[in-house]
Design an enzyme around this catalytic site. Structure first.
Site, PDB file in Angstrom:
ATOM      1  N   HIS A 195       0.823  -1.208   0.000  1.00 20.94           N
ATOM      2  CA  HIS A 195       0.000   0.000   0.000  1.00 20.94           C
ATOM      3  C   HIS A 195       0.856   1.255   0.000  1.00 20.94           C
ATOM      4  CE1 HIS A 195       0.782   0.701   4.342  1.00 20.94           C
ATOM      5  NE2 HIS A 195       0.698  -0.613   4.473  1.00 20.94           N
ATOM      6  N   CYS A 211       2.082  -2.772   6.676  1.00 21.86           N
ATOM      7  CA  CYS A 211       2.708  -3.933   6.047  1.00 21.86           C
ATOM      8  C   CYS A 211       3.864  -3.457   5.169  1.00 21.86           C
ATOM      9  CB  CYS A 211       1.684  -4.710   5.238  1.00 21.86           C
ATOM     10  SG  CYS A 211       0.477  -5.620   6.234  1.00 21.86           S
TER      11      CYS A 211
END
Length: 243
Positions: A195, A211
């Site tokens: 992301h 993440c």
């Protein structure tokens, strides 16, 4: 590293505004070939941007980027080590072209091109980025994603509870940034995400949450190249590597 070969079901990409026709997913299942140099080709979606070369203009690549209702801020790329800038590098792998290989321990994401080449991006790795490794597929691609804080984070910061039901709205302050790609194994969401980030200084670093973070301009670039069902390999830590 054990490979899991469970078949995946297709999930449609979230509808959203597009920068231009390069953003069009074409169903998300096409592996088209585009010219690289001479007779060489590289994988991915049709009408994607040219690969970075010796004359690549980083000032343009990392300039402020209009994107629907938002304009993502420019990246002060000159303040970062050049290794974290988007670039084509030598990369040997037995994986087929079009595979994403994430190396969270060296802060790199590789999109394999074949011919011992890969498009490499710098990444920032949050705590969740070290919690899982293995093989998966991109089953969901989201433009301007909402963010729902995990229960563990809410326990540490109860004020985030209000975002649990409907999520944190899309926009410049959203922790997932401009795009998110969700990794699944079979019918199971690994909860692992590639992301964007609203903290550009975190690229090249290990950070407390999230993440795999990418600069907004880079995650949009990757998003425009890879279709749904793209294979993603997240490398485990080499047991022989120094701690």
């Amino acid at each position: 590293m054990k490979r899991q070969k469970t078949p995946f079901e297709q999930a449609p990409a979230q509808k959203g505004r597009h920068l231009d026709r390069r953003m069009f997913l074409a169903g998300g299942l096409i592996l088209a070939a585009a010219p690289l140099a001479g007779c060489q080709t590289y994988p991915g979606l049709p009408d994607q941007a040219e690969l970075p070369d010796e004359e690549f203009d980083y000032a343009v690549a990392y300039a402020a980027l209009p994107d629907g209702d938002y304009t993502w801020p420019a990246i002060n790329y000159k303040s970062f080590d050049r290794q974290y800038l988007r670039q084509v590098v030598e990369y040997k792998t037995r994986e087929r072209p079009g595979t994403i290989i994430v190396d969270p321990y060296n802060n790199f994401l590789y999109w394999t091109l074949g011919n011992k080449k890969a498009l490499r991006y710098g990444i920032g790795v949050g705590k969740a980025g070290f919690a899982w490794s293995g093989d998966a597929l991109i089953r969901v691609k989201r433009e301007h994603p909402i963010w729902r804080p995990p229960r563990e984070m809410i326990a540490r910061k109860p004020s985030l509870e209000r975002y649990w039901e409907k999520g944190y709205p899309a926009g410049l302050k959203n922790p997932l940034g401009a795009r998110a790609m969700d990794l699944w194994q079979g019918a199971t969401d690994t909860l692992y995400r590639i992301h964007g980030t609203n903290q550009p200084s975190s690229i090249g670093k290990s950070v407390s949450s999230g993440c795999i973070r990418m600069w907004q301009q880079d995650v949009i670039d990757l998003f425009s190249r890879v279709p749904l069902r793209t294979k993603v390999i997240v490398l485990a830590k080499d047991p022989d590597a120094a701690a």
